[in-house]
Design a protein around this motif. Sequence first.
Motif, PDB file in Angstrom:
ATOM      1  N   TYR A 132      39.500  58.073   9.000  1.00  0.00           N
ATOM      2  CA  TYR A 132      39.818  58.054   7.483  1.00  0.00           C
ATOM      3  C   TYR A 132      38.698  57.579   6.889  1.00  0.00           C
ATOM      4  N   ARG A 133      37.927  56.540   7.849  1.00  0.00           N
ATOM      5  CA  ARG A 133      36.665  55.938   7.320  1.00  0.00           C
ATOM      6  C   ARG A 133      35.773  57.007   6.534  1.00  0.00           C
ATOM      7  N   THR A 134      35.334  56.599   5.456  1.00  0.00           N
ATOM      8  CA  THR A 134      34.495  57.585   4.547  1.00  0.00           C
ATOM      9  C   THR A 134      33.176  56.904   4.630  1.00  0.00           C
TER      10      THR A 134
ATOM     11  N   ASP B 237      30.093  55.652   3.101  1.00  0.00           N
ATOM     12  CA  ASP B 237      29.969  54.932   1.769  1.00  0.00           C
ATOM     13  C   ASP B 237      28.628  55.059   1.131  1.00  0.00           C
TER      14      ASP B 237
ATOM     15  N   LEU C 254      29.392  60.132  -7.262  1.00  0.00           N
ATOM     16  CA  LEU C 254      30.813  60.366  -6.896  1.00  0.00           C
ATOM     17  C   LEU C 254      31.355  61.148  -7.949  1.00  0.00           C
TER      18      LEU C 254
ATOM     19  N   ARG D  46      37.871  68.483   6.486  1.00  0.00           N
ATOM     20  CA  ARG D  46      38.270  68.526   8.008  1.00  0.00           C
ATOM     21  C   ARG D  46      37.915  69.531   8.822  1.00  0.00           C
TER      22      ARG D  46
ATOM     23  N   PHE E 105      45.165  63.616  -1.382  1.00  0.00           N
ATOM     24  CA  PHE E 105      43.506  63.148  -1.761  1.00  0.00           C
ATOM     25  C   PHE E 105      42.650  63.308  -0.424  1.00  0.00           C
ATOM     26  N   ALA E 106      41.470  63.672  -0.619  1.00  0.00           N
ATOM     27  CA  ALA E 106      40.493  63.537   0.610  1.00  0.00           C
ATOM     28  C   ALA E 106      39.342  63.675  -0.012  1.00  0.00           C
ATOM     29  N   THR E 107      38.357  63.387   0.826  1.00  0.00           N
ATOM     30  CA  THR E 107      36.967  63.304   0.079  1.00  0.00           C
ATOM     31  C   THR E 107      36.043  63.989   1.274  1.00  0.00           C
TER      32      THR E 107
ATOM     33  N   LYS F 206      29.410  62.688  -3.194  1.00  0.00           N
ATOM     34  CA  LYS F 206      30.576  62.640  -2.550  1.00  0.00           C
ATOM     35  C   LYS F 206      31.543  63.024  -3.421  1.00  0.00           C
TER      36      LYS F 206
ATOM     37  N   GLN G 215      35.540  63.471  -4.527  1.00  0.00           N
ATOM     38  CA  GLN G 215      36.801  62.877  -4.299  1.00  0.00           C
ATOM     39  C   GLN G 215      37.750  63.958  -4.898  1.00  0.00           C
TER      40      GLN G 215
ATOM     41  N   TRP H 293      41.123  65.689  -5.487  1.00  0.00           N
ATOM     42  CA  TRP H 293      42.748  65.416  -5.655  1.00  0.00           C
ATOM     43  C   TRP H 293      43.459  66.747  -5.326  1.00  0.00           C
TER      44      TRP H 293
ATOM     45  N   MET I 231      44.184  58.692  14.931  1.00  0.00           N
ATOM     46  CA  MET I 231      45.389  58.631  14.378  1.00  0.00           C
ATOM     47  C   MET I 231      45.936  60.291  14.261  1.00  0.00           C
ATOM     48  N   LYS I 232      44.997  60.832  13.994  1.00  0.00           N
ATOM     49  CA  LYS I 232      45.353  62.371  13.826  1.00  0.00           C
ATOM     50  C   LYS I 232      45.880  62.855  15.052  1.00  0.00           C
TER      51      LYS I 232
ATOM     52  N   ASP J 138      39.552  49.870   1.524  1.00  0.00           N
ATOM     53  CA  ASP J 138      39.109  50.026   0.046  1.00  0.00           C
ATOM     54  C   ASP J 138      39.999  51.203  -0.460  1.00  0.00           C
TER      55      ASP J 138
ATOM     56  N   GLN K 253      39.806  54.419  -1.262  1.00  0.00           N
ATOM     57  CA  GLN K 253      39.932  55.763  -0.759  1.00  0.00           C
ATOM     58  C   GLN K 253      40.632  55.624   0.591  1.00  0.00           C
ATOM     59  N   GLU K 254      40.447  54.467   1.273  1.00  0.00           N
ATOM     60  CA  GLU K 254      41.131  54.366   2.633  1.00  0.00           C
ATOM     61  C   GLU K 254      42.598  54.303   2.408  1.00  0.00           C
TER      62      GLU K 254
ATOM     63  N   VAL L 132      44.394  54.906  -0.058  1.00  0.00           N
ATOM     64  CA  VAL L 132      45.156  56.285  -0.245  1.00  0.00           C
ATOM     65  C   VAL L 132      45.329  56.990   0.779  1.00  0.00           C
ATOM     66  N   MET L 133      44.379  57.502   1.374  1.00  0.00           N
ATOM     67  CA  MET L 133      44.828  58.445   2.648  1.00  0.00           C
ATOM     68  C   MET L 133      45.534  57.579   3.571  1.00  0.00           C
TER      69      MET L 133
ATOM     70  N   GLN M 111      48.989  58.029   2.644  1.00  0.00           N
ATOM     71  CA  GLN M 111      49.576  59.133   2.548  1.00  0.00           C
ATOM     72  C   GLN M 111      49.609  59.902   4.044  1.00  0.00           C
ATOM     73  N   HIS M 112      49.046  59.140   4.937  1.00  0.00           N
ATOM     74  CA  HIS M 112      49.265  59.574   6.520  1.00  0.00           C
ATOM     75  C   HIS M 112      49.571  58.449   7.441  1.00  0.00           C
TER      76      HIS M 112
END
Lengths: 217, 455
Positions: free
Chosen positions: A4-6, A8, A13, A35, A50-52, A63, A65, A67, B1-2, B411, B413-414, B416-417, B420-421
């Motif tokens: 889940y690291r995005t 940066d 955005l 994904r 939520f995903a990015t 980027k 974001q 919802w 994780m997934k 942060d 976004q991390e 929230v994700m 949620q998982h």
Amino acid sequence: MGAYRTEDDYDYLFKVVLIGDSGVGKSNLLSRFTRNEFSLESKSTIGVEFATRSIQVDDKVVKAQIWDTAGQERYRAITSAYYRGAVGALLVYDVTRHVTFENVGRWLKELRDHTDANIVIMLVGNKADLRHLRAISTEDAKAFAERENTFFMETSALESLNVENAFTEVLTQIYRVVSRKALEVGDDPSALPKGQTINVGSKDDVSALKKVGCCSV
Amino acid sequence: MKNNSNHSLREEDQPKKESALSSLDSRFSQTLRNVQGLLKGRTIPGKVLLTRRSDPLDDSNLQEHSPSYHRSFSSNDAGTSDRVDKPEEVDNASKPNSTAGVNKLKSSTSNIEDTPKEVQRSTMGARATDSARLMKFSKFLSETTVILEKLRELAWSGIPPYMRPNVWRLLLGYAPPNSDRREGVLRRKRLEYLDCVSQYYDIPDTERSDDEINMLRQISVDCPRTVPDVTFFQQVQVQKSLERVLYTWAIRHPASGYVQGINDLVTPFLVVFLSEYLEGSVENWSISDLSQDKITNVEADCYWCLSKLLDGMQDHYTFAQPGIQRLVFKLKELVRRIDEPVSRHMEEQGLEFLQFAFRWFNCLLIREIPFHLVTRLWDTYLAEGDALPDFLVYIFTSFLLTWSEELQKLDFQELVMFLQHLPTQNWTDQELEMVLSRAYMWHSMFNSSPSHLAS
């Protein structure tokens, strides 16, 4: 956590919302775009998810974001809070279920009541892979999109058809609006503060940019 | 994780050693074939997920140790079950006939199917099934009038699975504490449910209002995606049962009507009440082995128990869901009191509690933990009774702060994700017991000194 690291590093955005009736495939469109996954066993979305993902537009990293909202009407009181600050929206219906298309008008009103007038909206007819079950013709949907001045595409999250195109088109259009606006005020778009959701502003007329997409199935 | 949570198709297809497992495999393969049938002639890009979250069978370590646990557990079962639940003996007596079809399956597979779960339970099992506790349960249940306060106290720490259906019915106030009246009341309630179904559900759409048609449509969209990672819920008959229960409930509760997520809330009831008729792993159950009478009884129990549960949380599902919003606010406050650094970090990142905790309250954590742990969690919920909504705040605070350290490194976004998982796929009773114990502790601490919570 790693998954889940995005990334940066980005120039813009943009906040985008996915809306539409329950069961039209919003969550799978999102997972396909962010994904490259499709789940046959997805659960209903409760509240918002939520995903990015970042894409390249011109020489800039944009980027998104995104919802993903619950489709049931009951949730609109909760989910409409997430429309705030959105600069793009994918309004999804299911090409095999007519009622989901009939409700598009209500969703549009919902969007226009809660977002900036210049929000980039794309009407998305999902599940285009179910050709033998189709209940809404491409022409009808295209005509509707023209009347409502939104973009339009048909997609299949399952077959990964046009999903990339739909999101990329919305993000690119937002980018155009933003950079044009920045040019008009004599500003370098890249100088806009990083990490801040960009508002497309209300003075600009983006309708000139809007045309019905040609990427339908 | 997934990767931990989702087994790809390929992994599921790996051959299993035990022959008994093949029945499970074949069931899964059947699902797979059905899906493949749906997708025939199509190429699907990317990753297609067909998962069973937290399948205990995939844990080979557990299997190796399981038989001894299983034996001790089932001998306990056998030793005490005769002494309790007299009113249910009618049902028990008919069980061998009704489940004749599964019996064969049961005898050959139950050892293997059951055991991983029993082992996973073993940490709490020590408490939930030790003989002193079993004796107490039996004693309380055999009283002419069950003293609910005592039963609550005992049930809070977990109910032995075979006693769960009776205890849940009592705790929810569906079955009367007086044993002389119990059977009659249940019979009447079940008939009443049947009446409701024929009055509201079994009618043509022409007799429904537009709103009712919309509601039924929404329910029918959601039933097939209820606990989709447990194959049992993929059976059409199961989904139809769910649909009848939900629609009937929604019609009779017009202030809220059906709200997405209430479908999840029926599933613990369904699994627990079916466990009176079907044995072994839920994955191996087939609802078609049951007579219509039994299915109706189970549905009726689900309907009434759902009603009782939600009676205490009416404004959680009315317009704008004020009850949930209020509890989310309380959660935020309690987290701030207990773990200031996490609270500050979340605030600095602009994270709103509604962004993750809404689903927790809406589905009572069913979406956040493996399904096989849900019934144990619900033992505590139902033991709390009227105090449940407030206690949820403590459970969820404890749940959230399980990851106190991790959260502070993420942060917006991390966060929230991550939230949620949550990485609970491999959770056992141990982690859940920890969450509950901590919630209990904080509740005693803060509740006895309410000024702690006053800001």
